[in-house]
Motif scaffolding. Structure first.
Motif, mmCIF file in Angstrom:
data_model
loop_
_atom_site.group_PDB
_atom_site.id
_atom_site.type_symbol
_atom_site.label_atom_id
_atom_site.label_comp_id
_atom_site.label_asym_id
_atom_site.label_seq_id
_atom_site.Cartn_x
_atom_site.Cartn_y
_atom_site.Cartn_z
ATOM 1 N N GLY A 163 -5.838 18.265 8.409
ATOM 2 C CA GLY A 163 -4.434 18.227 8.487
ATOM 3 C C GLY A 163 -3.741 19.373 8.666
ATOM 4 N N GLU A 164 -2.337 19.526 8.340
ATOM 5 C CA GLU A 164 -1.549 20.719 8.536
ATOM 6 C C GLU A 164 -1.761 21.545 7.418
ATOM 7 N N ILE A 165 -1.818 23.079 7.594
ATOM 8 C CA ILE A 165 -1.900 23.847 6.552
ATOM 9 C C ILE A 165 -0.359 24.743 6.549
ATOM 10 N N ALA A 166 0.340 24.706 5.726
ATOM 11 C CA ALA A 166 1.796 24.859 5.570
ATOM 12 C C ALA A 166 1.941 26.450 5.528
ATOM 13 N N GLY A 167 2.578 26.983 6.542
ATOM 14 C CA GLY A 167 2.941 28.630 6.629
ATOM 15 C C GLY A 167 1.616 29.105 7.495
ATOM 16 N N MET A 168 0.681 28.487 7.913
ATOM 17 C CA MET A 168 -0.380 29.101 8.647
ATOM 18 C C MET A 168 -0.023 29.348 10.158
ATOM 19 N N ARG A 169 -0.156 30.377 10.731
ATOM 20 C CA ARG A 169 -0.041 30.388 12.156
ATOM 21 C C ARG A 169 -1.505 31.084 12.668
ATOM 22 N N ALA A 170 -2.150 30.204 13.237
ATOM 23 C CA ALA A 170 -3.639 30.977 13.609
ATOM 24 C C ALA A 170 -3.619 32.029 14.494
ATOM 25 N N GLY A 171 -4.358 33.009 14.190
ATOM 26 C CA GLY A 171 -4.734 34.125 14.854
ATOM 27 C C GLY A 171 -3.427 35.125 15.004
ATOM 28 N N ALA A 172 -2.251 35.105 14.006
ATOM 29 C CA ALA A 172 -1.311 35.993 14.477
ATOM 30 C C ALA A 172 -1.714 37.029 13.725
ATOM 31 N N ILE A 173 -2.402 38.121 14.052
ATOM 32 C CA ILE A 173 -2.569 39.318 13.550
ATOM 33 C C ILE A 173 -1.767 40.445 13.939
ATOM 34 N N THR A 174 -1.025 40.349 15.037
ATOM 35 C CA THR A 174 -0.159 41.249 15.649
ATOM 36 C C THR A 174 1.287 40.744 15.631
ATOM 37 N N PRO A 175 2.217 41.388 15.844
ATOM 38 C CA PRO A 175 3.544 40.761 16.531
ATOM 39 C C PRO A 175 3.440 40.198 17.534
ATOM 40 N N ALA A 176 3.035 40.822 18.744
ATOM 41 C CA ALA A 176 3.022 40.037 19.686
ATOM 42 C C ALA A 176 2.254 38.734 19.747
ATOM 43 N N GLY A 177 1.034 38.591 18.985
ATOM 44 C CA GLY A 177 0.439 37.274 18.883
ATOM 45 C C GLY A 177 1.201 36.396 18.244
ATOM 46 N N ASP A 178 1.778 37.031 17.230
ATOM 47 C CA ASP A 178 2.810 35.924 16.175
ATOM 48 C C ASP A 178 3.899 35.374 17.023
ATOM 49 N N ALA A 179 4.639 36.237 18.127
ATOM 50 C CA ALA A 179 5.468 35.613 18.841
ATOM 51 C C ALA A 179 5.077 34.577 19.768
ATOM 52 N N LEU A 180 3.903 34.977 20.351
ATOM 53 C CA LEU A 180 3.205 33.966 21.446
ATOM 54 C C LEU A 180 2.912 32.703 20.610
ATOM 55 N N LEU A 181 2.525 32.899 19.465
ATOM 56 C CA LEU A 181 2.108 31.568 18.819
ATOM 57 C C LEU A 181 3.157 30.693 18.194
ATOM 58 N N ALA A 182 4.327 31.442 17.969
ATOM 59 C CA ALA A 182 5.440 30.728 17.719
ATOM 60 C C ALA A 182 6.058 30.042 18.935
ATOM 61 N N ALA A 183 5.903 30.621 20.172
ATOM 62 C CA ALA A 183 6.217 30.084 21.345
ATOM 63 C C ALA A 183 5.354 28.662 21.619
ATOM 64 N N VAL A 184 4.100 28.794 21.239
ATOM 65 C CA VAL A 184 3.035 27.621 21.710
ATOM 66 C C VAL A 184 3.505 26.587 20.547
ATOM 67 N N THR A 185 3.890 26.793 19.172
ATOM 68 C CA THR A 185 4.310 25.802 18.261
ATOM 69 C C THR A 185 5.318 25.149 18.707
ATOM 70 N N ASP A 186 6.335 25.845 19.193
ATOM 71 C CA ASP A 186 7.583 25.362 19.437
ATOM 72 C C ASP A 186 7.617 24.665 21.072
ATOM 73 N N GLY A 187 6.351 24.652 21.644
ATOM 74 C CA GLY A 187 6.385 24.025 23.001
ATOM 75 C C GLY A 187 7.111 24.679 24.122
ATOM 76 N N ARG A 188 7.295 26.086 23.799
ATOM 77 C CA ARG A 188 7.987 27.007 24.883
ATOM 78 C C ARG A 188 7.011 27.276 25.932
ATOM 79 N N PHE A 189 6.932 26.842 27.099
ATOM 80 C CA PHE A 189 6.051 27.365 27.925
ATOM 81 C C PHE A 189 6.646 27.817 29.379
ATOM 82 N N ASP A 190 8.007 27.786 29.247
ATOM 83 C CA ASP A 190 8.675 28.599 30.427
ATOM 84 C C ASP A 190 9.332 29.630 29.933
ATOM 85 N N GLY A 191 9.424 30.553 30.937
ATOM 86 C CA GLY A 191 10.317 31.654 30.551
ATOM 87 C C GLY A 191 10.450 32.699 31.745
#
Length: 323
Positions: free
Chosen positions: A184-212
């Motif tokens: 199931g879901e684990i609230a507040g967890m963004r897997a692998g986000a150990i850097t600001p760049a990784g966190d921003a990328l995973l936020a885009a993945v979570t939101d389904g933003r694949f164009d830019g």
């Protein structure tokens, strides 16, 4: 007196350059011979070399004293060569490879604060280019003489791409294990986000933003320049080469114009890729039919290393993390 500029290369970067310079009172012209400054940004080395050194190229067509600013990611060798040719032709050349801070922003070039550059060249040339660079980007880092900015950018590219791919693969592992074990879901967890760049990328993945506006093609160009720099120094970089192969695969299935977050789709089901316009049959056509013949598997290994193990569906199980 109004200053004039010419831009050659990628349209997205060209639009950004035009908006900033025209907003500051510059005029865009179409002929290098009529420009006070010529700016370039290309994602391939061949196009960059043709633009400067080809028939009727920039070095040949620009008038004496023209400022040349190359925003591309290339090699220190090319940067030094361009500087030498510019000196012979009485031109003012600097290398200023662009850096996009947050590659996951949908319009990565719209905000000046999201852009930076390294700058290298002769001291007086860098000083002459500073006014233009400050109009384009928020962060300008002067790193030294000809070739130095491209070396710094290559080192940056290696670290940045490694962080992005690490975040994507951590996310793929997290979702694969969670799904298979019904965690199931684990609230507040963004897997692998150990850097600001990784966190921003995973936020885009979570939101389904694949164009830019910052694309896989641009990322590949940056990494290719870094690998070429390493090759010129007789240095092998296995991690970077593996990442480049992965990006090439994404490009083959139709992802070159996607944002880097689309790399996560390579690890998902085929129908998820299809919804974003990615077509795995293109990979099958490029690399051939890899059913269960051992010779075919050996061929796949030649292309992608020891990870080339086929599943019952053929292509879709060929790379670690593919579903």
């Amino acid at each position: 007196m109004t200053k004039a500029f010419v831009f050659a290369g990628n349209d997205t970067v060209g639009n950004m350059v035009a908006d900033r310079l025209c907003g500051a009172g510059w005029q865009r012209v179409g002929d290098a011979g009529a420009a006070d400054a010529v700016l370039t940004y290309f994602t391939t080395q061949t196009a960059l070399e043709d633009a400067y050194f080809g028939d009727n190229g920039i070095v040949q067509g620009a008038r004496k004293g023209t400022l040349l600013i190359d925003l591309s990611c290339t090699t220190p060798t090319f940067a030094r060569e361009l500087n030498a040719m510019a000196c012979v032709a009485d031109l003012v050349a600097v290398e200023a490879p662009l850096v996009v801070t947050d590659v996951a922003v949908p319009d990565a070039f719209a905000v000046r604060e999201n852009l930076g550059c390294f700058v290298g060249g002769e001291e007086d040339c860098v000083e002459a280019a500073r006014e233009v660079l400050d109009l384009l980007v928020a962060h300008v880092t002067d790193v030294g003489g000809p070739g130095s900015a491209q070396l710094a950018r290559a080192a940056y590219s290696l670290q940045a791409t490694a962080q992005l791919v690490a975040a994507v693969e951590a996310d793929a592992l997290y979702h694969a294990v969670r799904t298979s074990s019904d965690m199931g879901e684990i609230a507040g967890m963004r897997a692998g986000a150990i850097t600001p760049a990784g966190d921003a990328l995973l936020a885009a993945v979570t939101d389904g933003r694949f164009d830019g506006t910052y694309t896989v093609e641009m990322l590949m160009g940056e990494l290719t320049a870094a690998l070429t720099t390493a090759d010129d120094a007789d240095l092998i970089l296995p991690q970077a080469e593996a990442v480049q192969r992965l990006l090439e695969l994404l490009a083959i299935i139709g992802g070159s114009d996607k944002a880097p977050s689309a790399l996560s789709l390579v690890y998902r089901e085929e129908d998820a890729c299809a919804k974003e316009g990615l077509d795995w049959t293109r990979a099958e056509q490029t690399y051939g039919d890899h059913d269960h013949d051992h010779d075919d598997e050996a061929d796949w290994d030649d292309d992608f290393g020891d990870a080339g193990i086929m599943d019952d569906d053929g292509m879709t199980g060929a790379y670690p993390g593919f579903n």
